[in-house]
Design a protein around this motif. Structure first.
Motif, mmCIF file in Angstrom:
data_model
loop_
_atom_site.group_PDB
_atom_site.id
_atom_site.type_symbol
_atom_site.label_atom_id
_atom_site.label_comp_id
_atom_site.label_asym_id
_atom_site.label_seq_id
_atom_site.Cartn_x
_atom_site.Cartn_y
_atom_site.Cartn_z
ATOM 1 N N ILE A 179 88.380 33.870 2.198
ATOM 2 C CA ILE A 179 89.670 34.705 2.405
ATOM 3 C C ILE A 179 90.707 33.280 2.550
ATOM 4 C CG2 ILE A 179 91.064 36.338 3.650
ATOM 5 C CD1 ILE A 179 88.627 37.682 2.380
ATOM 6 N N ASP A 180 91.556 33.479 1.623
ATOM 7 C CA ASP A 180 92.608 32.228 1.456
ATOM 8 C C ASP A 180 93.660 32.761 2.190
ATOM 9 O OD1 ASP A 180 93.463 30.019 0.515
ATOM 10 O OD2 ASP A 180 93.476 30.675 -1.678
ATOM 11 N N ASP A 181 94.577 31.816 2.466
ATOM 12 C CA ASP A 181 95.725 31.904 3.057
ATOM 13 C C ASP A 181 95.588 32.742 4.536
ATOM 14 O OD1 ASP A 181 96.537 30.261 1.099
ATOM 15 O OD2 ASP A 181 97.519 32.014 -0.073
ATOM 16 N N PHE A 182 94.611 32.537 5.256
ATOM 17 C CA PHE A 182 94.175 33.637 6.262
ATOM 18 C C PHE A 182 95.363 33.601 7.233
ATOM 19 C CE2 PHE A 182 92.354 35.473 9.826
ATOM 20 C CZ PHE A 182 91.912 36.571 9.582
ATOM 21 N N GLY A 183 95.601 34.760 7.700
ATOM 22 C CA GLY A 183 96.883 34.969 8.716
ATOM 23 C C GLY A 183 98.097 35.227 8.120
ATOM 24 N N THR A 184 98.303 35.000 6.991
ATOM 25 C CA THR A 184 99.816 35.365 6.369
ATOM 26 C C THR A 184 99.661 36.739 5.840
ATOM 27 O OG1 THR A 184 99.267 34.253 4.175
ATOM 28 C CG2 THR A 184 100.095 33.064 5.837
ATOM 29 N N GLY A 185 98.704 37.408 5.815
ATOM 30 C CA GLY A 185 98.762 38.652 5.153
ATOM 31 C C GLY A 185 99.076 39.896 6.110
ATOM 32 N N TYR A 186 98.429 41.001 5.843
ATOM 33 C CA TYR A 186 98.615 42.042 6.718
ATOM 34 C C TYR A 186 97.648 41.845 8.003
ATOM 35 C CZ TYR A 186 100.567 44.455 2.455
ATOM 36 O OH TYR A 186 101.600 44.709 1.682
ATOM 37 N N SER A 187 97.991 42.517 8.881
ATOM 38 C CA SER A 187 97.337 42.178 10.374
ATOM 39 C C SER A 187 95.877 42.822 10.599
ATOM 40 C CB SER A 187 98.084 42.322 11.449
ATOM 41 O OG SER A 187 98.549 43.617 11.455
ATOM 42 N N SER A 205 100.645 26.756 6.379
ATOM 43 C CA SER A 205 101.783 26.972 7.227
ATOM 44 C C SER A 205 101.603 26.784 8.786
ATOM 45 C CB SER A 205 102.277 28.312 6.984
ATOM 46 O OG SER A 205 101.816 29.596 7.292
ATOM 47 N N PHE A 206 100.367 27.431 9.186
ATOM 48 C CA PHE A 206 99.948 27.048 10.872
ATOM 49 C C PHE A 206 99.635 25.714 10.773
ATOM 50 C CE2 PHE A 206 98.687 31.761 9.600
ATOM 51 C CZ PHE A 206 99.746 32.243 10.096
ATOM 52 N N VAL A 207 98.823 25.272 9.981
ATOM 53 C CA VAL A 207 98.114 23.946 10.124
ATOM 54 C C VAL A 207 99.465 22.694 10.316
ATOM 55 C CG1 VAL A 207 96.520 21.892 9.167
ATOM 56 C CG2 VAL A 207 96.080 24.321 8.935
ATOM 57 N N ARG A 208 100.438 23.047 9.517
ATOM 58 C CA ARG A 208 101.557 21.960 9.412
ATOM 59 C C ARG A 208 102.446 22.032 10.713
ATOM 60 N NH1 ARG A 208 104.470 24.353 5.112
ATOM 61 N NH2 ARG A 208 102.494 23.519 3.674
ATOM 62 N N GLN A 209 102.237 23.031 11.548
ATOM 63 C CA GLN A 209 102.963 23.150 12.885
ATOM 64 C C GLN A 209 102.301 22.719 14.049
ATOM 65 O OE1 GLN A 209 106.243 24.821 13.016
ATOM 66 N NE2 GLN A 209 105.847 26.740 11.803
ATOM 67 N N ILE A 210 101.151 22.316 13.878
ATOM 68 C CA ILE A 210 100.429 21.695 14.841
ATOM 69 C C ILE A 210 101.109 20.466 15.624
ATOM 70 C CG2 ILE A 210 98.199 20.352 15.639
ATOM 71 C CD1 ILE A 210 96.695 22.570 13.767
ATOM 72 N N GLY A 211 101.072 20.661 16.814
ATOM 73 C CA GLY A 211 101.971 19.546 17.603
ATOM 74 C C GLY A 211 103.423 19.892 17.884
ATOM 75 N N GLN A 212 103.855 20.780 17.113
ATOM 76 C CA GLN A 212 105.164 21.222 17.011
ATOM 77 C C GLN A 212 105.597 22.636 17.326
ATOM 78 O OE1 GLN A 212 106.493 20.254 12.947
ATOM 79 N NE2 GLN A 212 105.281 18.602 12.782
ATOM 80 N N HIS A 213 104.678 23.380 17.236
ATOM 81 C CA HIS A 213 104.821 24.795 17.537
ATOM 82 C C HIS A 213 103.763 25.462 18.132
ATOM 83 C CE1 HIS A 213 105.511 29.074 16.398
ATOM 84 N NE2 HIS A 213 107.030 28.705 16.534
ATOM 85 N N GLY A 215 103.153 28.482 19.411
ATOM 86 C CA GLY A 215 102.664 29.890 18.554
ATOM 87 C C GLY A 215 101.555 29.765 17.625
ATOM 88 N N SER A 216 102.060 28.539 16.542
ATOM 89 C CA SER A 216 101.291 28.242 15.476
ATOM 90 C C SER A 216 99.720 27.688 15.960
ATOM 91 C CB SER A 216 101.755 27.370 14.495
ATOM 92 O OG SER A 216 102.709 27.893 13.762
ATOM 93 N N ARG A 221 93.995 28.549 16.823
ATOM 94 C CA ARG A 221 92.836 28.664 17.858
ATOM 95 C C ARG A 221 92.349 29.794 17.836
ATOM 96 N NH1 ARG A 221 96.302 25.775 21.420
ATOM 97 N NH2 ARG A 221 96.374 27.552 22.959
ATOM 98 N N MET A 222 92.916 31.199 17.709
ATOM 99 C CA MET A 222 92.539 32.427 17.541
ATOM 100 C C MET A 222 91.674 32.768 16.423
ATOM 101 S SD MET A 222 93.230 35.423 15.996
ATOM 102 C CE MET A 222 94.937 35.303 15.041
ATOM 103 N N ILE A 223 92.151 32.066 15.174
ATOM 104 C CA ILE A 223 91.516 32.198 13.851
ATOM 105 C C ILE A 223 90.108 31.694 14.104
ATOM 106 C CG2 ILE A 223 91.420 31.798 11.204
ATOM 107 C CD1 ILE A 223 94.487 32.013 11.544
#
Ligand code: C2E
Ligand code: MG
Ligand code: MG
Ligand code: MG
Length: 283
Positions: A179-187, A205-213, A215-216, A221-223
């Motif tokens: 499953i590609d781009d997981f976390g960006t689709g329907y919940s 988009s989540f990976v990029r925010q590590i150390g910065q955000h 929530g991401s 970690r949840m995924i």
């Protein structure tokens, strides 16, 4: 109804196309030529095991080498291919190219490099898709265990009997599903337990925010936790920094893909990367 979603998507692209956007129209006309002139290429981006740091696979990514515009991003032209229906032929070609390439690598005595091919929603749900895949495997002689298919959440979310059947048939053949781009689709997550899925690919988009955000980071970690709980592999897309790699490794993400290791490259360049020992980045 789930089936409607696919149709709405077509409707959306259609209206976008007919908006007399001359640049789009120009692209629209050149796709047919592009197929004939073989302007579509397949690049490969390595997927790396987070602990051994070895290449364990490669994602096949479509490139359009336009004679005037140069390399065009798939984000721009995939919708046009879908709109024109050219996507079926082009993706079959990608599938064929990637499977023959993987087979060739094995014939050259290299360690097997499984290939992962992106499949658009209309293609995945198209009748005869499974036969297409079988035909390609048969023609290229690639064993199904070396083929993976990547689909996005919106296809998997479609709880139709048909989608279920396609998943089951592909998995019976021995093909691995991501499953590609997981976390960006329907919940809704219920499909994860209904379909034979091998890997969740954490969207970049989540990976990029590590150390910065924060929530991401929590979502990442949840995924990872979700994948572990369900016995799935989990791959982080878009890993560009050592810090991101270390984070992923620390939390148990099994596979990594990103510019830190390599951008998507032509097949002959991927060969050179295999066995590269410079990737001993984390201790
Ligand atoms: P995707 O399947 O999620 O592929 C990953 C995309 O992220 C690729 O973009 C890749 O080049 C890019 N990427 C990988 N690592 C990094 C990184 O560290 N940093 C950054 N900034 N980007 C990274 P690309 O090749 O432009 O493809 C974009 C999308 O186009 C793909 O996203 C996929 O959804 C679609 N696509 C490509 N080929 C095909 C195809 O044959 N069929 C279909 N349906 N879609 C395709
Ligand atoms: Mg992909
Ligand atoms: Mg992705
Ligand atoms: Mg994507």
């Amino acid at each position: 109804r789930a089936k409607r979603k696919g149709l709405n998507q077509f409707a959306f692209y259609s209206s976008a196309m007919s908006s007399e956007n001359s640049e789009n129209l120009e692209l629209f006309n050149s796709v047919r030529k592009a197929v004939l002139n073989q302007e579509f290429l397949v690049y490969y981006q390595p997927q790396v095991d987070a602990s051994s740091r070895k290449i364990v696979g490669a994602e096949a990514l479509l490139r359009w080498n336009h004679p005037k515009k140069g390399m065009i991003s798939p984000a721009v032209f995939i919708p046009i291919l879908e709109e024109t229906g050219v996507i079926f032929a082009v993706e079959e070609q990608v599938l064929y190219t990637a499977c023959s390439q993987s087979k060739r690598w094995q014939e050259q005595g290299r360690e097997p490099i499984p290939v992962h091919v992106n499949i658009s929603s209309p293609h995945f749900i198209r009748s005869g898709f499974v036969s297409t895949v079988e035909k390609v495997l048969q023609k290229t002689g690639l064993s199904p265990q070396y083929l993976g298919l990547e689909i996005t959440e919106n296809v998997a979310m479609n709880h139709s009997d048909h989608v279920m059947k396609v998943f089951e048939e592909l998995s019976k053949i021995g093909i691995r599903m991501s499953i590609d781009d997981f976390g960006t689709g329907y919940s809704s997550l219920s499909y994860l337990q209904n379909y034979p899925i091998d890997t969740l690919k954490i969207d970049q988009s989540f990976v990029r925010q590590i150390g910065q955000h924060e929530g991401s980071e929590k979502i990442v970690r949840m995924i990872i936790y979700l994948a572990q709980s369900l016995g799935l592999h989990v791959l982080a897309e878009g890993v560009e920094t050592e810090a991101q790699l270390r984070y992923m490794f620390h939390y148990g993400c099994t596979n990594i893909q990103g510019y830190l290791f390599s951008k998507p490259v032509p097949a002959n360049e991927l060969e050179k990367l295999v066995g590269d020992s410079e990737w001993n980045l984390i201790e």
